[in-house]
Design a protein around this motif. Structure first.
Motif, mmCIF file in Angstrom:
data_model
loop_
_atom_site.group_PDB
_atom_site.id
_atom_site.type_symbol
_atom_site.label_atom_id
_atom_site.label_comp_id
_atom_site.label_asym_id
_atom_site.label_seq_id
_atom_site.Cartn_x
_atom_site.Cartn_y
_atom_site.Cartn_z
ATOM 1 N N HIS A 113 0.827 -1.199 0.000
ATOM 2 C CA HIS A 113 0.000 0.000 0.000
ATOM 3 C C HIS A 113 0.863 1.251 0.000
ATOM 4 O O HIS A 113 1.976 1.270 0.535
ATOM 5 C CB HIS A 113 -0.928 0.013 1.219
ATOM 6 N N ILE A 114 0.342 2.317 -0.601
ATOM 7 C CA ILE A 114 1.060 3.580 -0.702
ATOM 8 C C ILE A 114 1.448 4.111 0.682
ATOM 9 O O ILE A 114 2.503 4.741 0.840
ATOM 10 C CB ILE A 114 0.211 4.622 -1.484
ATOM 11 N N ARG A 115 0.653 3.843 1.722
ATOM 12 C CA ARG A 115 0.998 4.291 3.079
ATOM 13 C C ARG A 115 2.326 3.683 3.523
ATOM 14 O O ARG A 115 3.178 4.374 4.100
ATOM 15 C CB ARG A 115 -0.107 3.922 4.062
ATOM 16 N N ASP A 116 2.513 2.391 3.255
ATOM 17 C CA ASP A 116 3.748 1.727 3.663
ATOM 18 C C ASP A 116 4.954 2.269 2.901
ATOM 19 O O ASP A 116 6.039 2.444 3.469
ATOM 20 C CB ASP A 116 3.636 0.217 3.457
ATOM 21 N N VAL A 117 4.769 2.537 1.613
ATOM 22 C CA VAL A 117 5.871 3.078 0.815
ATOM 23 C C VAL A 117 6.280 4.447 1.351
ATOM 24 O O VAL A 117 7.478 4.725 1.549
ATOM 25 C CB VAL A 117 5.482 3.169 -0.669
ATOM 26 N N VAL A 118 5.306 5.306 1.597
ATOM 27 C CA VAL A 118 5.602 6.652 2.086
ATOM 28 C C VAL A 118 6.212 6.592 3.481
ATOM 29 O O VAL A 118 7.173 7.316 3.790
ATOM 30 C CB VAL A 118 4.344 7.535 2.064
ATOM 31 N N ASP A 119 5.685 5.724 4.346
ATOM 32 C CA ASP A 119 6.289 5.573 5.674
ATOM 33 C C ASP A 119 7.747 5.141 5.566
ATOM 34 O O ASP A 119 8.601 5.587 6.334
ATOM 35 C CB ASP A 119 5.509 4.540 6.490
ATOM 36 N N GLY A 120 8.041 4.264 4.599
ATOM 37 C CA GLY A 120 9.417 3.838 4.391
ATOM 38 C C GLY A 120 10.311 4.989 3.960
ATOM 39 O O GLY A 120 11.432 5.141 4.454
ATOM 40 N N VAL A 121 9.822 5.812 3.046
ATOM 41 C CA VAL A 121 10.591 6.974 2.589
ATOM 42 C C VAL A 121 10.861 7.918 3.759
ATOM 43 O O VAL A 121 12.003 8.378 3.965
ATOM 44 C CB VAL A 121 9.850 7.710 1.459
ATOM 45 N N LEU A 122 9.824 8.214 4.547
ATOM 46 C CA LEU A 122 9.997 9.131 5.662
ATOM 47 C C LEU A 122 10.945 8.573 6.717
ATOM 48 O O LEU A 122 11.723 9.319 7.322
ATOM 49 C CB LEU A 122 8.638 9.463 6.282
ATOM 50 N N ALA A 123 10.893 7.263 6.937
ATOM 51 C CA ALA A 123 11.792 6.648 7.913
ATOM 52 C C ALA A 123 13.249 6.785 7.490
ATOM 53 O O ALA A 123 14.147 6.903 8.328
ATOM 54 C CB ALA A 123 11.429 5.175 8.107
ATOM 55 N N CYS A 124 13.502 6.786 6.183
ATOM 56 C CA CYS A 124 14.872 6.933 5.681
ATOM 57 C C CYS A 124 15.464 8.288 6.035
ATOM 58 O O CYS A 124 16.698 8.437 6.077
ATOM 59 C CB CYS A 124 14.908 6.750 4.166
ATOM 60 N N LEU A 125 14.630 9.275 6.293
ATOM 61 C CA LEU A 125 15.127 10.616 6.599
ATOM 62 C C LEU A 125 15.705 10.720 8.007
ATOM 63 O O LEU A 125 16.429 11.682 8.302
ATOM 64 C CB LEU A 125 14.010 11.641 6.429
ATOM 65 N N VAL A 126 15.396 9.751 8.867
ATOM 66 C CA VAL A 126 15.821 9.873 10.267
ATOM 67 C C VAL A 126 16.641 8.703 10.784
ATOM 68 O O VAL A 126 17.359 8.843 11.770
ATOM 69 C CB VAL A 126 14.594 10.074 11.191
ATOM 70 N N THR A 127 16.546 7.550 10.137
ATOM 71 C CA THR A 127 17.270 6.397 10.664
ATOM 72 C C THR A 127 18.778 6.609 10.590
ATOM 73 O O THR A 127 19.288 7.262 9.672
ATOM 74 C CB THR A 127 16.890 5.112 9.908
ATOM 75 N N GLU A 128 19.478 6.046 11.574
ATOM 76 C CA GLU A 128 20.935 6.096 11.566
ATOM 77 C C GLU A 128 21.539 4.991 10.713
ATOM 78 O O GLU A 128 22.735 5.024 10.410
ATOM 79 C CB GLU A 128 21.463 6.006 12.998
ATOM 80 N N GLN A 129 20.724 4.020 10.317
ATOM 81 C CA GLN A 129 21.199 2.896 9.497
ATOM 82 C C GLN A 129 21.105 3.269 8.026
ATOM 83 O O GLN A 129 20.148 2.921 7.332
ATOM 84 C CB GLN A 129 20.370 1.632 9.794
#
Length: 293
Positions: A171-187
């Motif tokens: 779902h588009i929600r999961d894709v967008v959540d993944g993109v946003l998570a990339c902005l803050v994760t240290e990994q």
């Protein structure tokens, strides 16, 4: 954060922009409606003025088929490579590249190879990069989702060959959540498959979409691959979607590794529910705390 977002007017870009703005971030959109033609941004120098004051870059430009003015080489390879090199020059370290499932060492289509070339360029640079490879994306406003829903409404459900190709719709929600998570994760410096919670056959996916639209079950129509490819040789002149490579990509399936994406999200992707077909990344509920940036 100040975020440069390419492909901001597309299905994925619109959803990302809405979520970023809702979280209080500044979005610098790059798209033709904003006066920037991605196909002409082919040198790092073209990008440097746009990167002033930018904290992160998200590239989600993508086309599934070529036209006279929209070509894989320019949009998927040359312009992104110029953007990534400009980021390295300007000191914009965090870059999220939305690629595609299948853009890997086994890539055979022009679509996947053009994405892979940009991915490899980004991976070669000293940046905090992410390469995200989504599977079939569904949700409100998605072009491919509309196509598959239309196929599911036909009296017989058309499938290529046996219809047993594996797919993991997300779902588009999961894709967008993944993109946003990339902005803050240290990994950082990760290549991630962005896939749904369930693995279905393509035949099962069409039956699922049919039931979700309140239609009675029906039979499938198995179309030999050779016949379907012959039809696309004609159809490609009427729609870029009807290209033989797109059938071959579907025949290969859309299945990826789930563990790394689940770790990035901090949850499992959404399980399919009929209501999700009419929901976008802002309206769909995950049942857990959303990513915070």
């Amino acid at each position: 954060m100040n975020i440069l977002l390419t492909g901001a007017s597309g299905f994925l870009g619109r959803n990302i922009a809405a979520r970023l703005r809702a979280a209080g971030h500044q979005v610098r959109p790059v798209c033709r409606s904003q006066g920037v033609d991605f196909a002409h941004m082919l040198e790092p120098a073209d990008w440097l003025p746009l990167l002033a004051g930018v904290d992160a870059v998200i590239n989600c430009v993508g086309i599934i088929g070529e036209t006279a003015t929209q070509r894989f080489q320019a949009l998927h390879t040359t312009a992104p490579q110029a953007l990534f090199r400009a980021c390295a020059s300007a000191g914009v370290r965090r870059v999220v590249q939305v690629s595609a499932l299948g853009a890997d060492a086994q890539a055979f289509s022009a679509y996947h190879r053009s994405k892979l070339a940009a991915d490899n360029c980004l991976r070669s640079l000293a940046l905090d990069w992410f390469v995200l490879r989504p599977a079939l994306i569904y949700g409100h406003g998605g072009t491919s989702a509309k196509l598959f829903m239309a196929l599911a409404r036909l009296p017989l459900l058309p499938v290529i060959g046996s219809g047993e190709q594996a797919v993991q719709p997300v779902h588009i929600r999961d894709v967008v959540d993944g993109v946003l998570a990339c902005l803050v994760t240290e990994q950082t410096r990760q290549t991630l498959d962005i896939v749904g919670a369930e693995t279905l056959t393509f035949k099962q996916w069409l039956h699922t979409l049919r039931a979700a639209q309140g239609l009675a079950p029906t039979r499938t129509l198995n179309i030999p691959l050779r016949l379907a490819l012959a039809a696309t040789e004609v159809g490609r002149h009427f729609s870029p979607l009807l290209h033989p490579d797109n059938l071959r990509m579907l025949q290969a399936g859309y299945q990826g590794e789930t563990q790394a994406f689940n770790a990035l999200l901090g949850r499992r992707p959404l399980a399919f529910a009929p209501a999700l077909l009419t929901q976008d990344a802002s309206s769909a509920q995950t049942g857990s705390t959303p990513c915070s940036i």
